[in-house]
Structures are given as structure tokens and as C-alpha cells.
Design an enzyme around this catalytic site. Structure first.
Site, PDB file in Angstrom:
ATOM      1  N   TRP A 372       2.403   3.080 -11.677  1.00 57.63           N
ATOM      2  CA  TRP A 372       1.860   3.523 -12.786  1.00 57.63           C
ATOM      3  C   TRP A 372       1.928   4.884 -12.799  1.00 57.63           C
ATOM      4  O   TRP A 372       1.587   5.549 -13.678  1.00 57.63           O
ATOM      5  CB  TRP A 372       0.590   3.096 -12.953  1.00 57.63           C
ATOM      6  CG  TRP A 372      -0.571   3.457 -11.902  1.00 57.63           C
ATOM      7  CD1 TRP A 372      -0.487   3.185 -10.744  1.00 57.63           C
ATOM      8  CD2 TRP A 372      -1.638   4.384 -12.295  1.00 57.63           C
ATOM      9  NE1 TRP A 372      -1.639   3.833 -10.187  1.00 57.63           N
ATOM     10  CE2 TRP A 372      -2.372   4.554 -11.109  1.00 57.63           C
ATOM     11  CE3 TRP A 372      -2.043   4.845 -13.539  1.00 57.63           C
ATOM     12  CZ2 TRP A 372      -3.521   5.017 -11.148  1.00 57.63           C
ATOM     13  CZ3 TRP A 372      -3.198   5.907 -13.546  1.00 57.63           C
ATOM     14  CH2 TRP A 372      -3.997   5.772 -12.226  1.00 57.63           C
ATOM     15  N   GLU A 503      -9.212   2.630  -5.331  1.00 54.50           N
ATOM     16  CA  GLU A 503      -8.898   1.388  -4.353  1.00 54.50           C
ATOM     17  C   GLU A 503      -9.735   1.175  -3.373  1.00 54.50           C
ATOM     18  O   GLU A 503      -9.725   0.393  -2.740  1.00 54.50           O
ATOM     19  CB  GLU A 503      -7.367   1.478  -4.169  1.00 54.50           C
ATOM     20  CG  GLU A 503      -6.589   1.563  -5.343  1.00 54.50           C
ATOM     21  CD  GLU A 503      -5.210   1.924  -4.786  1.00 54.50           C
ATOM     22  OE1 GLU A 503      -4.121   1.522  -5.469  1.00 54.50           O
ATOM     23  OE2 GLU A 503      -4.888   2.504  -3.635  1.00 54.50           O
TER      24      GLU A 503
END
Length: 781
Positions: A372, A503
Site C-alpha cells: 500500500w 503493526e
């Protein structure tokens, strides 16, 4: 302590003095590429020390089976990766029968390696005393041609220093190569044939499974003191075992041409080697040998020096548009040019089948796949520094993968044409092998739509959405509609079990960024469906027929978007990164001992997940995307709340914070973040540069200057600037290709100058005030 051996220079990356411990790091930092292929800065001559060999071809990949001990429905079956391609750069060198090998030389003096970014050329020179006492001076010059993007060129020179010497060169091709990151030690390449003709040689090979056919090629010429000479050649070859386990056969995988001659002390024997790849991405596989001969013949007619001159011209044209100049701060200047240079080496925009891997052509980590990062960080750079067709090609890449995105969603149980774009891909299929990313880091889906919005508002190109973009928008909207869950307790739509950009927290509920982006996508889909229906009725009818879209479904998108739940803290007056964030022990990064940093290398994953520490901008990523939705006061509250918990252990983090710090007028902090993002690799902040460079985050470095310090935005359909300048700089300047007109912006401590190269008058906003730019007139604000 991070690495700092690169000498500050405005136009070059310079390494001086021989240090074997720096070899792999320098191989990354001085990587070269031309958008079609790339290679690490490996030595041409033999080197038996620690090295990371790597040559890569854009679009050529292998589906390496994921290495996990368990399986679940919907899990990707393979991890696609760019392959270390057959090597063409090698030249074995012997002096009086002794191999030149920097790892075994008695002494190495005056070692100097220079990546000249202005020219797109890698230079290296040194003096060495070999094991047999022979003393030589060596120079190499290498580049990958922008003009002929299937060709690279090497000029390699050896000069005996004290005595006459017998020197032999053996230029070669080798297809017995492997990847450092292979999961199962699979054989990636199958060599089909090895051949030569006069001074040329070829290896035909294909990738296993994916069946990409490639011809690796070379041709050579020899010179003494600039005079071309003809020497007899001795053909050399070598074999390796290829094939499946239990069925391996010995196959010739190496071909070399050995030339030998006597050279007087003080004279130079040089070899010009042309090499590279032709593949069935651009030629019929049956015709690859013919294509390789044609390419070599054209390159030979030009010769090394003419190709080098073309290289300098082509890079001058790139820099004329893309350069950012900084006066008064050499390290900052070197940093931004390094980033811009690597971005242009990685992606040229000529081929919509290609995209931008996080490591580009500089290493194997992340498999060379598309993330992305392209949509969130890279598109702004390519939109503003290239023709808009380049950014449109990046969007076209995703459109061509829409069917695969629908398949990816279907594997997870989504229906009705819902599309989930992969976290990692080569051909549109998901190939990431970590469940918390593959299944849960779904915010990437919204970035596909955000990129379309970003492209349309900047370029003014209203044709992409009706032609291609609306189909992507519909697929993504259908995914979000199904991915939300109605909470009867909250009487809101919630998003369960996701991983946000941070994350360091997995499987959370109601990640604010994901919820906000998803709701925006649904509202945007509602608006664009109506726009296309009204203004492009023919395209709309085609799309309706293809997708089965109904007015009732479009209305549902609007309804869901209006009822999304966002976690919020009344106490802190901030949106919470996700449910339960305040349950964590909120100890700031400033109170974390440096001995425990980076935490991704020092802590267990369990400890990281329970900590408040943020890998990269998460909630603040939403404030970056949708800055106009919030006040400066809201931005300040969120920045002050979240940045103290952010460890910036993602390369994508410092740039967003630099932009927002500048927006808040905190230029000293913005400058610190800028230096970190611009010199992330040059100074090896993350202690991993030998694995390859952080290519996609380099676009964020460009954004730090243009959007951060320059304050460039789109406001009410107009290009807007709010220029500021760090105290350490005398001035900086950049160009913007805005709808076919080149705007030059120069910011000094005294003020800002704007000009346009040609075309109609252009109205822009500067610090909220209207400014009209006219051809040939410089405006100072």
C-alpha cells in the site's frame, strides 16, 4: 549508534578507505537501476568476503511456497518474490596468474567508491598489492542505461604500477544463482541453453513455476591506452546441478571468454563490457536470442562512451524536473537527492505492469512486491515530478488487478463483487505470509480509493474514474459494507479484528484510522457513483451492467458511513487508536532506555503487543490523509498525545510526523524528522541497510519537503502553499508539474519566489492569499 561513513556531498554518495565490514551496506547504498532492471553494487571482480549478490528484473518473480507449520482457509499459498537474476556483471581478473580479490589482497590503498547521482553512474577505484606481490591500480565505471533500458555498461581498467605484467580478463555470465531469502532452497531458474558467437555470449533460462523466459547477454571490447585491440579468446564454461530433488542433472550454467595479454608498467588495459537482459515480457520467447543480438548490436554501435554521454543527458533531464535544492545544509541536500535518485531508478512509469517494491532493486526483503506504500506515499511524488500518465499507470496497475482483488475477498467469505486488494502482491493475488497482516491490515484497501481521489483532485483528470476507477471504488465499498458489523450495544457499525498501520498492535477492534478511512470510502463511493451517473451516462450503464450495482446498494453505503463508531477519550479529547488503548501502561518513548531500542529487535512480540508503543503513524496517518476534516487544534492535541508513544521503527513514520510538525509550526521538530527520513539509509538508523534500501518511504522524504516545509496542498480546487524554512537552511527550491505547467518554488529566509515556465496564467493560494502566476514573471511573497 547508527552508521556514518558516507561522506557528505551534494551530488554523490562517497565511500573512502577499504573496510570489508561495510561491503554489504555499500552494496545497498550504491545500488543502480533504470526502472526496468537493477542491481546491488557488487564488485565486478571476484570477491570471497561477505557479500550480498543481487541483480533483479522488473516483473520477473517466483511464487516461493510459504514456510509455515499450519494452514487456515484463505491463507495465501505462496510468497511471491523478485528473483536474483542470472549475473552479467562478472569479470574475473588475474595479474601474473594471481586472482584479483580484495578479500585476499596483501594491501588495499586509496579505495574510493562514488555513486554519482547527477550522472547515474557508479565509479570505483583502488590500488592493491596481490598475494604474489603484483601492484595494480584499478578503476571501474558502471551504469544501467536509461536510454536503452535492457542494457548496462561497464568499463573496467587495470594498470600495473611497478612492473610489466600479464593480465587476463574473463568476462562471464552465470545462471547458477540463488536468493538469500529462499524459504525452501528451491531452484528458481532452469537454464535452457548457453551459447556464444565471437565476442558475445548468451544464457537462455526460465523461472520455475512462473515460466518467465530471459536471455542474459554480454559483449566485450578490449583497449590498451585507449586503442582498441583484438585478442584471441578462450571459451570457459562450468556446470551445476539443476532439477528437482532426486532428479538433478548436471547443466552448463556459466560461460566466460578469457583474454590475456602483456601490459607495460604505467599502461592501462581496459575492458568494455555490455550486458543485460531481454525477456518475454517484451519479446516473443522464441525470439529472445535474436532480440538480444539486436540490442547488443545497437549498443555496440554507440559504444561505451556514447552510452555514457546519453546517460548523463537523460539524468540531467530527470533532475531538471525532480531536483530539490537545499542551500546551507550538505547532509540534508545529499539526503533528499539520494531519495529522489533511488525513486527514479526504481520506477520510470513507462510500463503499467510494473510497480514499486519497498526495496526496489536493492535487495530481496519484502519480496520486491507491491504494498500500500505505492498509493499512500509514492503517487504524490510521481504525480508532481512526472507527466500525469505515470501516476495514472500506477492506478491502472490496480485496476487490472481488480478481478484478483475480488477473488481475494471471496476466499475470505466476501460476496457480490467485494474486492480486497492484497497487502503484498506481484500479480494481484495476496502473497503475504503473516496472518495478522494478510487478514487484518485491511486499511490498505482504502488506500486504493484514496489514491484515486488524490490523483483526480491534483491532476484534474476526470476521465480515470468513469473509465476504470469507479469499478475499483465499487469493489472496495462492497468490501467495507460487508466488513462492518452492526453493534446493537453501541447502535453503531464497528470494525472487529483488524491491524492498523501500527503493526505493533494486532487483532484490535475499532482501529480509528481503519474505521474512518472505510467510512470515507463509502461516502466517496456514494458521491462518485452519482457523479458518473450524471456526467458519464454511457460509462455508468456499462459499469452497472458489469457490476450489478443498484441505487438501493448505493444508498446503503451512505447509511453505513453515517453510523460508524469511533473510539474517543473525553479525558484526553482525542480519538483513540483503537478500543482499549487507554488500558495500556502509558509510558512514553522518552522513558524507554536506549538499550532496549529498537524494540522490534530487543523485545518479544508478546511484550510489544501489550505496550503502548506505536511503530508508525496510525491515528495521525488519518489526520494526514484527511487534514481538511480537522482543525489545527485537533491536530495538535492528537500529535501531542500520540507522538510521544511512537518509536518510528517503520520507515514510513518520520515523514508523516515531519509534515504535521511543520503544519503546527514546529520547524525544529519537523527538521529533525526530515533528517531522519532523508538519511534513514545513508546513516542506517534501523541497522539493516545491508538488506536493501527503503525505496517507498523515500517518496515520503520528498513529501516532507514539498508538503511539510513547502506546505503544498489542494484547497478548494486550487494548488496551495504555506512555505516555511528550517533555520539551518539558507534556501530550498523544488518544481511541481501541475496539470502540464511547471511551477518553480524557491523559499529563502527572506521570502518565497514562484514562477511558471509557460502557458496560461495560473491562480494559486499562498498562505491563504490568492496569487496569480504569469509566464516569465517571478512573484515574491
Amino acid at each position: 549508534m547508527h552508521l556514518e561513513y558516507i561522506i557528505p556531498d551534494p551530488w554523490s554518495i562517497i565511500e573512502e578507505n577499504w573496510n570489508p565490514e561495510q561491503v554489504k551496506s555499500s552494496e545497498s547504498l550504491m545500488s543502480i537501476g533504470n526502472g526496468t532492471m537493477g542491481q546491488r553494487a557488487n564488485f565486478e571482480e571476484k570477491y570471497s568476503g561477505a557479500t550480498f549478490q543481487g541483480s533483479y528484473i522488473g516483473g520477473v518473480y517466483y511464487p516461493d511456497k510459504t514456510r509455515v507449520g499450519w494452514w487456515k482457509n484463505g491463507y495465501p499459498e505462496y510468497f511471491a518474490k523478485v528473483l536474483n537474476a542470472p549475473s552479467w556483471i562478472g569479470i574475473k581478473v588475474k595479474v601474473n596468474g594471481q586472482s584479483l580479490n580484495l578479500h585476499t589482497c596483501k594491501e588495499v590503498r586509496n579505495f574510493r567508491r562514488v555513486l554519482n547521482m547527477k550522472e547515474g553512474v557508479l565509479y570505483r577505484s583502488f590500488e592493491a598489492t596481490l598475494i604474489n606481490g603484483s601492484k595494480v591500480a584499478v578503476k571501474s565505471t558502471r551504469f544501467l542505461s536509461l536510454a536503452m533500458d535492457e542494457i548496462g555498461a561497464i568499463k573496467y581498467e587495470v594498470k600495473p604500477l611497478e612492473e610489466d605484467a600479464t593480465i587476463s580478463y574473463e568476462p562471464y555470465l552465470d545462471s547458477a544463482i540463488t536468493n538469500e531469502d529462499s524459504n525452501w532452497d528451491d531452484q528458481f531458474w532452469n537454464t535452457l541453453s548457453v551459447s556464444d558467437q565471437d565476442h558475445r555470449a548468451f544464457i537462455l533460462a526460465h523461472t520455475m513455476k512462473t515460466q518467465f523466459h530471459v536471455c542474459t547477454m554480454m559483449s566485450t571490447e578490449l583497449y590498451v591506452e585507449g586503442r582498441r585491440i583484438q585478442l584471441s579468446r578462450k571459451r570457459t564454461s562450468a556446470s551445476s546441478y539443476q532439477g528437482n530433488v532426486g532428479n538433478k542433472q548436471e547443466t552448463i550454467t556459466y560461460i566466460g571468454h578469457r583474454y590475456e595479454t602483456d601490459v607495460k608498467a604505467g599502461e592501462t588495459l581496459e575492458i568494455h563490457k555490455l550486458g543485460g537482459y531481454v525477456s518475454d515480457l517484451n519479446h516473443d520467447k522464441e525470439d529472445l536470442l535474436e532480440a538480444a543480438n539486436t540490442v547488443l548490436e545497437k549498443a555496440e554501435r554507440l559504444g561505451f562512451e556514447a552510452l555514457l554521454a546519453l546517460q548523463k543527458e537523460d539524468w540531467a533531464a530527470v533532475w531538471a524536473m525532480a531536483d530539490i535544492t537545499i542551500e546551507g545544509d550538505v547532509k540534508a541536500q545529499q539526503g533528499i537527492r539520494f531519495n529522489i535518485f533511488q525513486l527514479n531508478q526504481t520506477y520510470s512509469g513507462k510500463d503499467a505492469r510494473l510497480n514499486i517494491g519497498p526495496k526496489g532493486f536493492t535487495g530481496e526483503k519484502y519480496g520486491g512486491s507491491t504494498y500500500w506504500d505505492t498509493e499512500a506515499y509514492c503517487i504524490p511524488f510521481y504525480m508532481a515530478t512526472k507527466d500525469q500518465s505515470v501516476a495514472r499507470n500506477l492506478l491502472t496497475y490496480r485496476y487490472k488487478h481488480l478481478d484478483k482483488a475480488i477473488e481475494n475477498a471471496a476466499k475470505l467469505g466476501f460476496t457480490n463483487g467485494a474486492a480486497l486488494y492484497p497487502m503484498v502482491t506481484m500479480n494481484g493475488e495476496e502473497c503475504h505470509n503473516e496472518w495478522e497482516i494478510t487478514f487484518e491490515e485491511i486499511h490498505r484497501n482504502g488506500s486504493m480509493v484514496y489514491a484515486i481521489h488524490n490523483y483526480e483532485r491534483f491532476t484534474g483528470d476526470t476521465s480515470y474514474i468513469p473509465e476504470m476507477g469507479l469499478e475499483v471504488i465499487i469493489g472496495v465499498a462492497r468490501f467495507w459494507k460487508q466488513r462492518f458489523t452492526w453493534s446493537s450495544d453501541k447502535e453503531k457499525y464497528v470494525m472487529l479484528g483488524v491491524t492498523g498501520p501500527n503493526e505493533y498492535e494486532n487483532n484490535v477492534n475499532n482501529n480509528w484510522f481503519t474505521n474512518y478511512l472505510a467510512a470515507w470510502c463509502l461516502e466517496y463511493a456514494f458521491a462518485k457513483a452519482h457523479d458518473v451517473k450524471k456526467e458519464h451516462s454511457k460509462d455508468y450503464k456499462r459499469i452497472i451492467k458489469k457490476t450489478g450495482l443498484t441505487d438501493a446498494e448505493i444508498a446503503e453505503w451512505k447509511d453505513v458511513a453515517s453510523k460508524v463508531y469511533y473510539p474517543y477519550s473525553e479525558k484526553h479529547e482525542v480519538f483513540l487508536q483503537q478500543d482499549g488503548f487507554l488500558d495500556k501502561e502509558l509510558i512514553s518513548v522518552a522513558d524507554l532506555p536506549m538499550s532496549e531500542r529498537p524494540i522490534n529487535q530487543k523485545w518479544s512480540w508478546d511484550r510489544i503487543l501489550r505496550s503502548p508503543y506505536i511503530k508508525q503513524a496510525d491515528t495521525l496517518q488519518g489526520f494526514y490523509f484527511f487534514e481538511e476534516h480537522f482543525t489545527n487544534t485537533q491536530l495538535e492535541k492528537h500529535f501531542d498525545f500520540y507522538e510521544p508513544f511512537t518509536v518510528h521503527e517503520s520507515s514510513l513514520s518520520p515523514c508523516v510526523h515531519a509534515i504535521q510538525a511543520a503544519k503546527l509550526g514546529r520547524m525544529e521538530q519537523a527538521y529533525t524528522f526530515y533528517l531522519r527520513t532523508s538519511r534513514l539509509d545513508l546513516d542506517d538508523y534501523n541497522k539493516e541497510v545491508e538488506e536493501g534500501l527503503h525505496i517507498t518511504s523515500m517518496a515520503g522524504t520528498w513529501m516532507s519537503v514539498v508538503e511539510g516545509f513547502g506546505g503544498m496542498r489542494m484547497r478548494d480546487g486550487k494548488l496551495s502553499f504555506e512555505p516555511q524554512i528550517p533555520d539551518a537552511w539558507q534556501s530550498y527550491s523544488f518544481n511541481i508539474n501541475y496539470r502540464g505547467q511547471i511551477i518553480t518554488v524557491e523559499v529563502t529566509q527572506e521570502g518565497t519566489h514562484f514562477s511558471i515556465d509557460q502557458g496560461n496564467d495560473l491562480t494559486i493560494l499562498v498562505s491563504g492569499e490568492t496569487v496569480v502566476l504569469r509566464e516569465g514573471v517571478m512573484v515574491m511573497v
